[in-house]
Design a protein around this motif. Structure first.
Motif, PDB file in Angstrom:
ATOM      1  N   ALA A   2       2.066   9.138   3.037  1.00 25.75           N
ATOM      2  CA  ALA A   2       1.346   7.896   3.324  1.00 25.75           C
ATOM      3  C   ALA A   2      -0.153   8.089   3.150  1.00 25.75           C
ATOM      4  O   ALA A   2      -0.847   7.213   2.599  1.00 25.75           O
ATOM      5  CB  ALA A   2       1.663   7.435   4.746  1.00 25.75           C
ATOM      6  N   ARG A   3      -0.670   9.208   3.588  1.00 28.12           N
ATOM      7  CA  ARG A   3      -2.099   9.473   3.432  1.00 28.12           C
ATOM      8  C   ARG A   3      -2.475   9.536   1.948  1.00 28.12           C
ATOM      9  O   ARG A   3      -3.544   9.057   1.538  1.00 28.12           O
ATOM     10  CB  ARG A   3      -2.473  10.782   4.143  1.00 28.12           C
ATOM     11  CG  ARG A   3      -3.970  11.035   4.247  1.00 28.12           C
ATOM     12  CD  ARG A   3      -4.250  12.198   5.184  1.00 28.12           C
ATOM     13  NE  ARG A   3      -3.757  13.455   4.666  1.00 28.12           N
ATOM     14  CZ  ARG A   3      -4.451  14.248   3.837  1.00 28.12           C
ATOM     15  NH1 ARG A   3      -5.669  13.876   3.442  1.00 28.12           N
ATOM     16  NH2 ARG A   3      -3.956  15.382   3.423  1.00 28.12           N
ATOM     17  N   GLY A  13      -0.236   6.440   8.178  1.00 29.09           N
ATOM     18  CA  GLY A  13       0.377   7.759   8.001  1.00 29.09           C
ATOM     19  C   GLY A  13       0.410   8.545   9.300  1.00 29.09           C
ATOM     20  O   GLY A  13       1.441   9.129   9.654  1.00 29.09           O
ATOM     21  N   GLU A  40      -0.909   7.886  -0.500  1.00 29.63           N
ATOM     22  CA  GLU A  40      -0.888   6.535  -1.042  1.00 29.63           C
ATOM     23  C   GLU A  40      -2.125   5.744  -0.604  1.00 29.63           C
ATOM     24  O   GLU A  40      -2.644   4.922  -1.378  1.00 29.63           O
ATOM     25  CB  GLU A  40       0.393   5.813  -0.623  1.00 29.63           C
ATOM     26  CG  GLU A  40       1.641   6.383  -1.280  1.00 29.63           C
ATOM     27  CD  GLU A  40       2.808   5.426  -1.255  1.00 29.63           C
ATOM     28  OE1 GLU A  40       3.082   4.784  -2.279  1.00 29.63           O
ATOM     29  OE2 GLU A  40       3.452   5.324  -0.175  1.00 29.63           O
ATOM     30  N   TRP A  41      -2.592   5.971   0.611  1.00 34.17           N
ATOM     31  CA  TRP A  41      -3.813   5.300   1.055  1.00 34.17           C
ATOM     32  C   TRP A  41      -5.009   5.747   0.205  1.00 34.17           C
ATOM     33  O   TRP A  41      -5.809   4.929  -0.250  1.00 34.17           O
ATOM     34  CB  TRP A  41      -4.081   5.602   2.531  1.00 34.17           C
ATOM     35  CG  TRP A  41      -5.383   5.032   3.002  1.00 34.17           C
ATOM     36  CD1 TRP A  41      -6.570   5.697   3.154  1.00 34.17           C
ATOM     37  CD2 TRP A  41      -5.649   3.668   3.343  1.00 34.17           C
ATOM     38  NE1 TRP A  41      -7.550   4.836   3.584  1.00 34.17           N
ATOM     39  CE2 TRP A  41      -7.012   3.581   3.703  1.00 34.17           C
ATOM     40  CE3 TRP A  41      -4.860   2.520   3.390  1.00 34.17           C
ATOM     41  CZ2 TRP A  41      -7.607   2.391   4.096  1.00 34.17           C
ATOM     42  CZ3 TRP A  41      -5.451   1.315   3.783  1.00 34.17           C
ATOM     43  CH2 TRP A  41      -6.801   1.268   4.135  1.00 34.17           C
ATOM     44  N   THR A  46       0.822  -1.211   0.000  1.00 32.86           N
ATOM     45  CA  THR A  46       0.000   0.000   0.000  1.00 32.86           C
ATOM     46  C   THR A  46       0.851   1.255   0.000  1.00 32.86           C
ATOM     47  O   THR A  46       0.471   2.268  -0.598  1.00 32.86           O
ATOM     48  CB  THR A  46      -0.924   0.010   1.231  1.00 32.86           C
ATOM     49  OG1 THR A  46      -1.757  -1.146   1.213  1.00 32.86           O
ATOM     50  CG2 THR A  46      -1.798   1.253   1.260  1.00 32.86           C
ATOM     51  N   TYR A  47       2.016   1.196   0.635  1.00 34.13           N
ATOM     52  CA  TYR A  47       2.848   2.388   0.827  1.00 34.13           C
ATOM     53  C   TYR A  47       4.241   2.232   0.204  1.00 34.13           C
ATOM     54  O   TYR A  47       5.255   2.396   0.893  1.00 34.13           O
ATOM     55  CB  TYR A  47       2.971   2.691   2.320  1.00 34.13           C
ATOM     56  CG  TYR A  47       1.651   2.931   3.011  1.00 34.13           C
ATOM     57  CD1 TYR A  47       0.989   4.141   2.861  1.00 34.13           C
ATOM     58  CD2 TYR A  47       1.065   1.954   3.805  1.00 34.13           C
ATOM     59  CE1 TYR A  47      -0.220   4.379   3.489  1.00 34.13           C
ATOM     60  CE2 TYR A  47      -0.154   2.177   4.434  1.00 34.13           C
ATOM     61  CZ  TYR A  47      -0.791   3.397   4.273  1.00 34.13           C
ATOM     62  OH  TYR A  47      -1.994   3.635   4.887  1.00 34.13           O
ATOM     63  N   TRP A  61       5.962  11.520  -4.447  1.00 34.58           N
ATOM     64  CA  TRP A  61       5.559  10.183  -4.909  1.00 34.58           C
ATOM     65  C   TRP A  61       6.225   9.851  -6.234  1.00 34.58           C
ATOM     66  O   TRP A  61       6.744   8.751  -6.417  1.00 34.58           O
ATOM     67  CB  TRP A  61       4.042  10.141  -5.014  1.00 34.58           C
ATOM     68  CG  TRP A  61       3.454   8.862  -5.496  1.00 34.58           C
ATOM     69  CD1 TRP A  61       3.331   7.686  -4.811  1.00 34.58           C
ATOM     70  CD2 TRP A  61       2.869   8.627  -6.785  1.00 34.58           C
ATOM     71  NE1 TRP A  61       2.709   6.744  -5.590  1.00 34.58           N
ATOM     72  CE2 TRP A  61       2.405   7.287  -6.803  1.00 34.58           C
ATOM     73  CE3 TRP A  61       2.672   9.425  -7.915  1.00 34.58           C
ATOM     74  CZ2 TRP A  61       1.771   6.735  -7.908  1.00 34.58           C
ATOM     75  CZ3 TRP A  61       2.038   8.878  -9.019  1.00 34.58           C
ATOM     76  CH2 TRP A  61       1.611   7.546  -9.012  1.00 34.58           C
ATOM     77  N   VAL A  97       6.463   5.462   0.467  1.00 33.65           N
ATOM     78  CA  VAL A  97       6.956   5.672   1.827  1.00 33.65           C
ATOM     79  C   VAL A  97       8.149   4.762   2.091  1.00 33.65           C
ATOM     80  O   VAL A  97       9.174   5.199   2.625  1.00 33.65           O
ATOM     81  CB  VAL A  97       5.838   5.410   2.854  1.00 33.65           C
ATOM     82  CG1 VAL A  97       6.401   5.391   4.277  1.00 33.65           C
ATOM     83  CG2 VAL A  97       4.745   6.457   2.735  1.00 33.65           C
ATOM     84  N   GLU A  98       8.026   3.497   1.704  1.00 32.96           N
ATOM     85  CA  GLU A  98       9.134   2.561   1.906  1.00 32.96           C
ATOM     86  C   GLU A  98      10.370   3.010   1.139  1.00 32.96           C
ATOM     87  O   GLU A  98      11.498   2.943   1.655  1.00 32.96           O
ATOM     88  CB  GLU A  98       8.735   1.158   1.483  1.00 32.96           C
ATOM     89  CG  GLU A  98       9.836   0.123   1.733  1.00 32.96           C
ATOM     90  CD  GLU A  98       9.413  -1.292   1.395  1.00 32.96           C
ATOM     91  OE1 GLU A  98      10.060  -2.239   1.891  1.00 32.96           O
ATOM     92  OE2 GLU A  98       8.435  -1.457   0.649  1.00 32.96           O
TER      93      GLU A  98
END
Length: 251
Positions: free
Chosen positions: A113-114, A94, A116-117, A55-56, A169, A59-60
């Motif tokens: 993160a928010r 997030g 990507e969610w 999902t993220y 992103w 972020v990773e």
């Protein structure tokens, strides 16, 4: 035999670290109960960590695999799965990341993160086949234009952030240029295309305000009465397939 609910609750507690609640529920085997419980626990944490990684991914990429794995493990233990499906797991990741002392120097991380969610939620929306009804608009008498209510496509999700999350992103996953001003806000419409791909559409603030007003069902006359400049952004929203229908208020 213990009631099924009590067994399930005890084993769930064991997966989260409460050995006493689960060890008595594990039948004798060639391996000690403690070792078997650790196998289950590792698989549980690893499985949900992989869900978070899928999902993220941006972020990773930004924080590195080791940091992400540690953060994911902490989140899984603090916010375990509460239903049978993993489809909706990880929504608060997030906020959880943003609260960590180790991310204090990355104020944009929680927002990334928010984003990507929200991107993943947009992918779950059913496609909206409607297209802008040019002929129906032409048939509306000019005296009734002020009653027009423009309808937003059902396969978009709006997103705004005080940070340039789209640039971050793209930088993380698509080889985009380094984000310059990290305090630059962004306004986006996450639009699901016919090929099921979700396209982040970048909007300026006026276009965003117009889109939001249409989502709230405000008549066009009300929106333009608040700011006449918004009118020049209507063609953009139509061309991007963000506005797909119209109706007349008080019809």
């Amino acid at each position: 035999m213990a009631p099924l609910r009590r067994v399930q609750q005890g084993f769930a507690a064991g997966l989260l670290g409460d050995d006493d609640a689960a060890l008595g529920l594990i039948a004798p085997s060639t391996l000690p109960a403690e070792a078997l419980l650790q196998v289950y626990r590792n698989n549980f944490v690893l499985g949900l960590s992989e869900v978070l990684a899928s999902t993220y991914p941006a972020v990773e990429a930004m924080v590195g695999g080791a940091f992400f794995a540690a953060a994911a493990r902490g989140f899984v233990l603090a916010e375990p799965l509460r239903e049978g499906s993993v489809m909706h797991y990880g929504e608060g990741f997030g906020d959880w990341l943003a609260a960590l002392p180790t991310t204090a120097t990355l104020p944009w991380l929680g927002e990334l993160a928010r984003f990507e969610w929200t991107l993943e939620r947009a992918a779950l929306l059913p496609a909206d086949p409607r297209v802008w009804p040019t002929e129906r608009l032409a048939a509306v008498p000019p005296v009734r234009w002020e009653q027009l209510v423009l309808q937003v496509a059902g396969d978009i999700l709006p997103f705004e952030s005080p940070y340039p999350v789209l640039a971050l992103w793209r930088m993380a996953l698509h080889g985009g240029p380094e984000a310059g001003d990290l305090d630059a806000p962004c306004w986006l419409a996450l639009k699901k295309r016919p090929d099921h791909r979700v396209e982040p559409v970048s909007l300026g603030l006026p276009a965003w305000q117009l889109l939001q007003g249409c989502r709230q069902g405000q008549p066009l006359a009300t929106l333009l009465g608040q700011d006449p400049v918004l009118a020049k952004h209507l063609p953009t929203l139509v061309t991007l397939d963000l506005l797909v229908d119209l109706e007349l208020a008080y019809d």
